[in-house]
Design a protein around this motif. Structure first.
Motif, mmCIF file in Angstrom:
data_model
loop_
_atom_site.group_PDB
_atom_site.id
_atom_site.type_symbol
_atom_site.label_atom_id
_atom_site.label_comp_id
_atom_site.label_asym_id
_atom_site.label_seq_id
_atom_site.Cartn_x
_atom_site.Cartn_y
_atom_site.Cartn_z
ATOM 1 N N ILE A 17 0.855 -1.182 0.000
ATOM 2 C CA ILE A 17 0.000 0.000 0.000
ATOM 3 C C ILE A 17 0.891 1.231 0.000
ATOM 4 O O ILE A 17 1.846 1.311 0.777
ATOM 5 N N ARG A 18 0.571 2.196 -0.844
ATOM 6 C CA ARG A 18 1.316 3.455 -0.874
ATOM 7 C C ARG A 18 1.093 4.203 0.441
ATOM 8 O O ARG A 18 -0.035 4.292 0.931
ATOM 9 N N VAL A 19 2.168 4.726 1.001
ATOM 10 C CA VAL A 19 2.119 5.441 2.272
ATOM 11 C C VAL A 19 2.710 6.831 2.062
ATOM 12 O O VAL A 19 3.797 6.966 1.500
ATOM 13 N N GLU A 20 1.992 7.860 2.499
ATOM 14 C CA GLU A 20 2.509 9.228 2.463
ATOM 15 C C GLU A 20 2.664 9.707 3.901
ATOM 16 O O GLU A 20 1.686 9.810 4.627
ATOM 17 N N VAL A 30 7.225 9.490 0.526
ATOM 18 C CA VAL A 30 6.388 8.420 -0.002
ATOM 19 C C VAL A 30 7.114 7.092 0.156
ATOM 20 O O VAL A 30 8.306 6.985 -0.111
ATOM 21 N N GLY A 31 6.373 6.101 0.616
ATOM 22 C CA GLY A 31 6.911 4.754 0.748
ATOM 23 C C GLY A 31 5.806 3.750 0.476
ATOM 24 O O GLY A 31 4.714 4.113 0.044
ATOM 25 N N PHE A 32 6.112 2.472 0.737
ATOM 26 C CA PHE A 32 5.128 1.412 0.540
ATOM 27 C C PHE A 32 5.112 0.507 1.756
ATOM 28 O O PHE A 32 6.170 0.012 2.178
ATOM 29 N N ALA A 33 3.927 0.306 2.323
ATOM 30 C CA ALA A 33 3.782 -0.591 3.462
ATOM 31 C C ALA A 33 4.004 -2.017 2.984
ATOM 32 O O ALA A 33 3.399 -2.461 2.021
ATOM 33 N N ARG A 34 4.907 -2.724 3.667
ATOM 34 C CA ARG A 34 5.178 -4.128 3.356
ATOM 35 C C ARG A 34 4.268 -5.031 4.165
ATOM 36 O O ARG A 34 3.921 -6.117 3.735
ATOM 37 N N ASP A 35 3.925 -4.576 5.358
ATOM 38 C CA ASP A 35 2.936 -5.283 6.158
ATOM 39 C C ASP A 35 2.271 -4.280 7.094
ATOM 40 O O ASP A 35 2.823 -3.228 7.382
ATOM 41 N N SER A 42 5.142 -1.712 8.627
ATOM 42 C CA SER A 42 6.528 -1.719 8.186
ATOM 43 C C SER A 42 6.546 -1.072 6.807
ATOM 44 O O SER A 42 5.863 -1.530 5.890
ATOM 45 N N VAL A 43 7.302 0.026 6.669
ATOM 46 C CA VAL A 43 7.235 0.823 5.440
ATOM 47 C C VAL A 43 8.599 0.885 4.763
ATOM 48 O O VAL A 43 9.595 1.274 5.376
ATOM 49 N N LEU A 44 8.640 0.509 3.495
ATOM 50 C CA LEU A 44 9.838 0.608 2.675
ATOM 51 C C LEU A 44 9.908 2.013 2.094
ATOM 52 O O LEU A 44 8.956 2.482 1.455
ATOM 53 N N ILE A 45 11.033 2.705 2.329
ATOM 54 C CA ILE A 45 11.224 4.076 1.849
ATOM 55 C C ILE A 45 12.458 4.081 0.958
ATOM 56 O O ILE A 45 13.574 3.875 1.431
ATOM 57 N N HIS A 81 15.840 0.270 9.749
ATOM 58 C CA HIS A 81 17.008 -0.509 9.337
ATOM 59 C C HIS A 81 17.077 -0.458 7.825
ATOM 60 O O HIS A 81 16.118 -0.809 7.144
ATOM 61 N N ARG A 82 18.194 0.017 7.339
ATOM 62 C CA ARG A 82 18.376 0.231 5.904
ATOM 63 C C ARG A 82 17.252 1.102 5.365
ATOM 64 O O ARG A 82 17.103 2.216 5.778
ATOM 65 N N LYS A 83 16.410 0.573 4.483
ATOM 66 C CA LYS A 83 15.362 1.394 3.861
ATOM 67 C C LYS A 83 13.971 1.120 4.423
ATOM 68 O O LYS A 83 12.978 1.540 3.853
ATOM 69 N N THR A 84 13.899 0.433 5.557
ATOM 70 C CA THR A 84 12.602 0.071 6.131
ATOM 71 C C THR A 84 12.421 0.720 7.498
ATOM 72 O O THR A 84 13.315 0.661 8.341
ATOM 73 N N ALA A 85 11.252 1.335 7.687
ATOM 74 C CA ALA A 85 10.914 1.974 8.966
ATOM 75 C C ALA A 85 9.748 1.233 9.601
ATOM 76 O O ALA A 85 8.804 0.843 8.920
ATOM 77 N N GLY A 86 9.819 1.057 10.910
ATOM 78 C CA GLY A 86 8.714 0.491 11.670
ATOM 79 C C GLY A 86 7.924 1.632 12.277
ATOM 80 O O GLY A 86 8.472 2.433 13.033
#
Length: 94
Positions: A17-20, A30-35, A42-45, A81-86
């Protein structure tokens, strides 16, 4: 047998899911929720620096044809961690 140290209160569901995330100090990321779970996401940025741990951001979840939430929700950066934010949902004080 692998045993994981699982301390989560809520089950996570896989998502894409797109996350702003918006904050006055850095604008919109802008990122994408992985779960996603009832407790957070958990959002990939990819193309931005992740805000510092503890930062509270306004978050909108969007799908292809529109927003999932009309009003942004408050979420706090709990770790990265790296490109992922909790991110954790911040309870509404009302």
């Amino acid at each position: 047998m692998i045993v994981e140290d699982e301390r989560r209160k809520f089950d996570r569901k896989p998502a894409s899911i797109r996350v702003e995330m918006t904050h006055p100090a850095f604008g919109t990321i802008v990122g994408f929720a992985r779960d996603v779970s009832d407790g957070g996401a958990s959002v990939l940025i990819e193309n931005h620096q992740i805000p510092p741990v503890g930062t509270v951001v306004d978050v909108r979840f969007k799908k292809m044809v529109g927003p999932i939430n009309d009003e942004p929700v408050k979420m706090q950066i709990m770790h990265h961690h790296r490109k992922t934010a909790g991110l954790m949902f911040v309870p509404d004080p009302r």
